[in-house]
Design a protein around this motif. Structure first.
Motif, PDB file in Angstrom:
ATOM      1  N   ASP A  37       0.825  -1.203   0.000  1.00  0.00           N
ATOM      2  CA  ASP A  37       0.000   0.000   0.000  1.00  0.00           C
ATOM      3  C   ASP A  37       0.869   1.267   0.000  1.00  0.00           C
ATOM      4  O   ASP A  37       0.582   2.224  -0.709  1.00  0.00           O
ATOM      5  CB  ASP A  37      -0.899  -0.038   1.245  1.00  0.00           C
ATOM      6  CG  ASP A  37      -1.861   1.109   1.279  1.00  0.00           C
ATOM      7  OD1 ASP A  37      -2.801   1.107   0.461  1.00  0.00           O
ATOM      8  OD2 ASP A  37      -1.662   2.035   2.091  1.00  0.00           O
ATOM      9  N   HIS A  57       1.120   4.231  -2.936  1.00  0.00           N
ATOM     10  CA  HIS A  57       1.002   5.676  -2.750  1.00  0.00           C
ATOM     11  C   HIS A  57       2.212   6.391  -3.348  1.00  0.00           C
ATOM     12  O   HIS A  57       2.074   7.453  -3.949  1.00  0.00           O
ATOM     13  CB  HIS A  57       0.828   5.991  -1.267  1.00  0.00           C
ATOM     14  CG  HIS A  57      -0.473   5.491  -0.721  1.00  0.00           C
ATOM     15  ND1 HIS A  57      -1.037   5.954   0.431  1.00  0.00           N
ATOM     16  CD2 HIS A  57      -1.351   4.573  -1.206  1.00  0.00           C
ATOM     17  CE1 HIS A  57      -2.169   5.317   0.644  1.00  0.00           C
ATOM     18  NE2 HIS A  57      -2.392   4.472  -0.325  1.00  0.00           N
ATOM     19  N   ASP A 110      -8.775   2.073   0.029  1.00  0.00           N
ATOM     20  CA  ASP A 110      -8.562   2.505  -1.358  1.00  0.00           C
ATOM     21  C   ASP A 110      -9.893   2.784  -2.046  1.00  0.00           C
ATOM     22  O   ASP A 110     -10.017   3.738  -2.825  1.00  0.00           O
ATOM     23  CB  ASP A 110      -7.818   1.429  -2.153  1.00  0.00           C
ATOM     24  CG  ASP A 110      -6.330   1.421  -1.839  1.00  0.00           C
ATOM     25  OD1 ASP A 110      -5.885   2.314  -1.105  1.00  0.00           O
ATOM     26  OD2 ASP A 110      -5.630   0.533  -2.329  1.00  0.00           O
ATOM     27  N   GLN A 165      -7.215   5.671  -7.645  1.00  0.00           N
ATOM     28  CA  GLN A 165      -6.203   4.638  -7.695  1.00  0.00           C
ATOM     29  C   GLN A 165      -5.698   4.446  -9.129  1.00  0.00           C
ATOM     30  O   GLN A 165      -6.473   4.510 -10.075  1.00  0.00           O
ATOM     31  CB  GLN A 165      -6.770   3.305  -7.204  1.00  0.00           C
ATOM     32  CG  GLN A 165      -7.248   3.352  -5.776  1.00  0.00           C
ATOM     33  CD  GLN A 165      -6.130   3.637  -4.801  1.00  0.00           C
ATOM     34  OE1 GLN A 165      -5.063   3.049  -4.904  1.00  0.00           O
ATOM     35  NE2 GLN A 165      -6.343   4.579  -3.894  1.00  0.00           N
TER      36      GLN A 165
HETATM   37 MG   LIG Z   1      -3.915   2.546  -0.593  1.00  0.00          MG
END
Ligand SMILES: [Mg+2]
Ligand SMILES: [Mg+2]
Ligand SMILES: [Mg+2]
Ligand SMILES: [Mg+2]
Ligand SMILES: [Mg+2]
Ligand SMILES: [Mg+2]
Ligand SMILES: [Mg+2]
Ligand SMILES: [Mg+2]
Ligand SMILES: [Mg+2]
Ligand SMILES: [Mg+2]
Ligand SMILES: [Mg+2]
Ligand SMILES: [Mg+2]
Ligand SMILES: [Mg+2]
Ligand SMILES: [Mg+2]
Ligand SMILES: [Mg+2]
Ligand SMILES: [Mg+2]
Ligand SMILES: [Mg+2]
Ligand SMILES: [Mg+2]
Ligand SMILES: [Mg+2]
Ligand SMILES: [Mg+2]
Ligand SMILES: [Mg+2]
Ligand SMILES: [Mg+2]
Ligand SMILES: [Mg+2]
Ligand SMILES: [Mg+2]
Ligand SMILES: [Mg+2]
Ligand SMILES: [Mg+2]
Ligand SMILES: [Mg+2]
Ligand SMILES: [Mg+2]
Ligand SMILES: [Mg+2]
Ligand SMILES: [Mg+2]
Ligand SMILES: [Mg+2]
Lengths: 322, 322, 322, 322, 322
Positions: free
Chosen positions: A224, A228, E62, E68
């Motif tokens: 994760d 980002h 998310d 995303q």
């Molecule tokens: Mg994320």
């Protein structure tokens, strides 16, 4: 010693503050660990911790010297992680350096520069013992996540400025000050990308490799973080392309404009050469110039001049030079 | 023979100076090794050592020819490593060449050029028998580390000069001499990067591959060398981008300036064409030109000229041509 | 048939000349092999050898067609290797093609073009039976080494010329002929690099892969060939950057010069417009122009003109336009 | 149905024509196979064959839609291969599409567009039963080889034209039509390279991967196809560099020429401003201008003008502006 | 809650609508699954589903944050897939975001933005129970295929516009508005490519890796999606090259035109300077200028002027300046 905090945790809960010189014995089941936060420590401070926690001399050397590219070093069963914090202050990105020593029962964070504090982060983590009880890997993740979360507002601010500048280019020509500002923003972006790439590699290393002290269940969390970083990277790259576009664009428009003005200049030069040349002729002092004594010589010449000029003007209009 | 030093070490401690022609028998437990340092040896010198220490003929050939790109060659249970030292002398980087033969019980360093001496390094290492007793791998690491540590001041000096030059560009236009100097600095950088890339590969090879004569525990040490190369590389790349930026920037400003001057030139040409054309008209010698005999013809014409010129001037001002 | 030489070797020593149509039976222990050298053979010649030595039809087809990119093809237990020789003749690199069929007991070299002869090489190898007895792999290495050794003088000659040209650029502007010559050198370099890259891949393939007919102990030898190719490649790349630099540089100087001349032109145009305009005014034929009858009108006007011109000149000097 | 041919082969020899709707049972030993050639079939035709030969629905969908990038799809024990034929028609490359379904006992080729026929190829293959008896893999190779052999004349024709154009650039400046033609050739090349790259990948896939229906002994044959693609690719890349060179070159020469003309313009403007300014002065109507009444005033002024102009001319000659 | 549809399927057939808060128990044999479609859900909605279906907190985070980059995350035995839909509205591509949670017995699609609806897709899939009975993997494939099928018309529209613009460039010079439009199209393309690359990676991941919930037989279907993305990518890349070509082209033509006009300007300036200079000479007021009193002085001077001008004109014609 510049100790910001030094706390012993058991099962995710704060047990007590410790002294950094104290020898803490944690059980082998990883249920306990020590989290020490240092700010601008001296080499002596670090050497003291080196003995206490078995830190590798190369890692300590790096922590003393600073100016490290973000990286992960594995020293037997310990890790040494370096990272960069970033903050935007008036069109300039200021960088801070974080160096993290990770062992099974300890995590030591060394901060150079004051850019962003960790005490808030520690407070937040202490509110979630269910995460904290998973050990040092989760503390490391939380720190990296915290650092990376600080990147997004920077890129968003630069994005806004750049897009505003881009809109202005479409309507106007770029002045010297704007060119200087865009160049400076682009340099900040290039420098930022140089930090983002190894930061992404750091996160990716935790996802891909089996590293000591890191619980395999923590992998999605580092993934994760990597996501980002990649998002910020994608934005940074897009911005660089916008900036390059602005230059190319302004270049092309400037060139087109210079071309247009050259044509205009050529056209007016031709038109104005007509009265000058004709008047020059009739300004000659020859004794025998019959036109000079014609009754309507003067208005005739004026008419001829005007007619030629108008014809030329009309011709250049047709050619779109004027 | 140009032998700088030839010493036998046991358990990290200096035992005695040896003669290079002497056949030294070291035990198989790697507790002893010989470290020979040569300066500009002749082919004969090297061939002599080839027989004594079982050096591979291809390695010896390379050591004789020199001009090698940094590399690591594996010949059965021996290594042959080539590296480049660097030194900055008045805007030029001077390179020296180091060629290193490594066996389980010997390390032979061949130096071409005088750029940086190793005797200081040998002295320092002899102060740390705990490191030296780990064998030839640690000596090799110390040499590479020493070479790479010499890269940083070079890049820092070039950085300072370049950034100063960049600041001047923002305020001024680049002169011919400055363009020549920047071009020369850029070439030095490009050449330097050509040395840095294979030097990093050399260090990385020691980290990644199982190589003869190298203790696996020495890997973090070579990883550290690689880190330092990468840092210098990152700085060099950043500098190249700054230099390219300076050119692009100076290019854009020059272009903008030429555009502005073209417009100014066009504007003044138009303004000055007015008195010339009008005066030309009244300089004609026609007999019948009623204006010529008007009482206030002359001041009137002067006023007309001034008014037209002022109007044109004001118009060009509005267009930002003047 | 265009047979240059056809010899049977046993234990590294020449046994006797053979006839290419003769069926030679070599023992399975690789102690004997046949080395045949052909120059510009006809398709018929090659088809004959194809039957005799079991050459693969695709390899023979390539040998007939020629114009192959350097490569290594493996056909069961035989190899087919193609390579390029190079020679510099008056700023142009001429290429020759070498095609090599390798089996356990034969090596057949086919040469197209006369660029460099192999007979000298064969003579040298026959002086070193200790190498030659290692079999066809060492002959193949010797040929590739010989070819690659021919690359270095080429790149060194081009380097000298280019650096000389570069030095001249710093002092002068490039003329049309020099631009054409540099363009032509650059193209030769680009073409040369297109040969160097697959030649390096050929050598690297012998280092990395287990290939039929090649003794694993020969690997360092092919690695050495690869090194030499890489060195020439590095020089070629560096030269291309120098040439690009020369262009960019000459471009920038030319642009700066055009900018300077534009400014000079604008300045002189402005200065010379002054006498023209003022003289034009006093050349008008109005009856009532009081200045015309002043006693010192003429010298006054001359002084005014000179003063304005000097002021303008001084102003442009300050602006560095003149 | 648009069936060009549908034939059953046994041991490399033609047995009989079949009907595409007929269910042919081939033995499991791969001694028999069916080769069907279709031209612009309708979706219905393909759906019929889909049921008969167990073609995968995705492959059939691709064959119906067309416009596929060259690729190899593996569907269990069948293959689906797509390729592009090319033909040069007046500076434009026309592409045709070939889609090939391969099973152990069938090969179905679907052709869109008429660019090059396969019947000649079938005839040739039927002359070589020794190849054909190896099965569908050799038919597939023959088709790919036939397609790729069609690429070489295209690139050779473009090469000739481009090199001719390049030679003209060295002697002349490029006109608008030539610029347009070069741009158009470059676009054809870029598009061609987009076909060559995946075509090479198709051939390489047969060399590197174990694919169903393909005899491992056929690998050198596909490797040969890959070689030919790579050769065409190398030529295409070289041509693109030549074209880019032509532009850069023409650009540089044009710029140099503009610079030279600017200088000439500036020089002549300066020279011609002299008579204009001096004559303007003596054209003024002041009553007291002593020079005007000098006996040799006029020839003196003419001499002064000529001398100044000659001096200026000589000066500009020295500067190489004229 | 913004539930578009929530249906239980068994053996590919719709069983009944369910409530999203309902706990549905599906057998372990994957014969049943739930497909829930949400539109712009609130964080609360998603948290509720998180508990119900065991979604991973990072995936839910998310889905709440959105923005995303397309990706596939594996959380134990569940998948989280993000993708981008695209639609062209007046020269701008609008993007929508799709987030998909996949478990063995559930597939939850979250849609942000209204760009393209899925209800039609659900209807189509329900018509093909033979596909739907294969489980969630086929639903996922259908969704990705549906999204990617929406890319083609976008690129085709941009292609048409760009090629039209290109044709106009060949005949005309680009105006300011056209430059702005092409720049804007190029930016849309660059942004689109940034979506296409990770979308291709998503599809490729399903082809290459063994992922939970995905039947290996579904791989050719994802490979097909990947093919379609690659085709759009290839078209996008080709378009970018066309656009760059248009710029370079227009640049070159503009430069050539400026060069031609500079030459014309220089030629006319030279021609017109002749009458001005000569007339200036005979406009001087010297008392003793014999030509002035010649009977045919005036016509002679006129003839001289015309002859010189014609000669100059003819000369410039020859040089192709006029
Ligand atoms: Mg994320
Ligand atoms: Mg370090
Ligand atoms: Mg590292
Ligand atoms: Mg985060
Ligand atoms: Mg997060
Ligand atoms: Mg960095
Ligand atoms: Mg990476
Ligand atoms: Mg060598
Ligand atoms: Mg160091
Ligand atoms: Mg160090
Ligand atoms: Mg190098
Ligand atoms: Mg390398
Ligand atoms: Mg071939
Ligand atoms: Mg050699
Ligand atoms: Mg050699
Ligand atoms: Mg080639
Ligand atoms: Mg190659
Ligand atoms: Mg390679
Ligand atoms: Mg090597
Ligand atoms: Mg498809
Ligand atoms: Mg492909
Ligand atoms: Mg072929
Ligand atoms: Mg062939
Ligand atoms: Mg394509
Ligand atoms: Mg590829
Ligand atoms: Mg091959
Ligand atoms: Mg991810
Ligand atoms: Mg699709
Ligand atoms: Mg589809
Ligand atoms: Mg992206
Ligand atoms: Mg595929």
């Amino acid at each position: 010693m510049s100790v910001v905090a030094a706390v012993l945790y058991r099962d995710g809960k704060r047990v007590r503050d410790i002294d950094v010189t104290e020898k803490v014995h944690c059980p082998d089941d990883h249920s306990e660990f020590v989290w020490i936060g240092l700010l601008d420590p001296t080499p002596q401070d670090l050497r003291l911790l080196q003995d206490q926690y078995g830190l590798h001399p190369l890692a300590v050397e790096d922590a003393i010297n600073g100016k490290q590219i973000p990286k992960v070093d594995v020293y037997r069963d310990q890790l040494f992680v370096t990272a960069r914090t970033a903050e935007l202050v008036e069109d300039k990105i200021h960088y801070g350096e974080i160096l993290i020593f990770v062992g099974h029962s300890h995590i030591i964070t060394v901060r150079h520069g004051h850019e962003r504090e960790f005490s808030k982060l520690r407070g937040e983590l202490e509110q979630k013992p269910s995460m904290l009880q998973n050990g040092v890997g989760y503390v490391l993740h939380a720190i990296l996540d915290y650092i990376v979360d600080g990147y997004l507002p920077i890129i968003e601010t630069i994005e806004e400025d750049t897009l505003a500048m881009e809109r202005r280019t479409v309507d106007n020509f770029l002045g010297r000050d704007e060119i200087i500002r865009i160049f400076s923003l682009r340099r900040e972006l290039i420098r930022f990308q140089r930090v983002l790439i190894p930061m992404g590699e750091v996160a990716a290393k935790f996802v891909r490799s089996e590293l000591p002290c890191i619980d395999p269940d923590a992998r999605p969390y580092f993934s994760d973080v990597n996501d980002h970083v990649r998002r910020v990277q994608a934005m940074a790259e897009a911005l660089r392309e916008v900036i390059n576009s602005v230059f190319e664009f302004s270049n092309l428009l400037e060139q087109q404009r210079t071309g247009a003005i050259t044509r205009q200049l050529a056209a007016w030069a031709a038109i104005l050469a007509v009265p000058t040349a004709i008047a020059g002729i009739y300004g000659m002092n020859f004794r025998y110039m019959p036109e000079l004594s014609w009754r309507y010589g003067y208005p005739l010449v004026l008419i001829v001049i005007v007619v030629i000029c108008v014809l030329l003007f009309w011709r250049f209009r047709t050619l779109k030079w004027l």
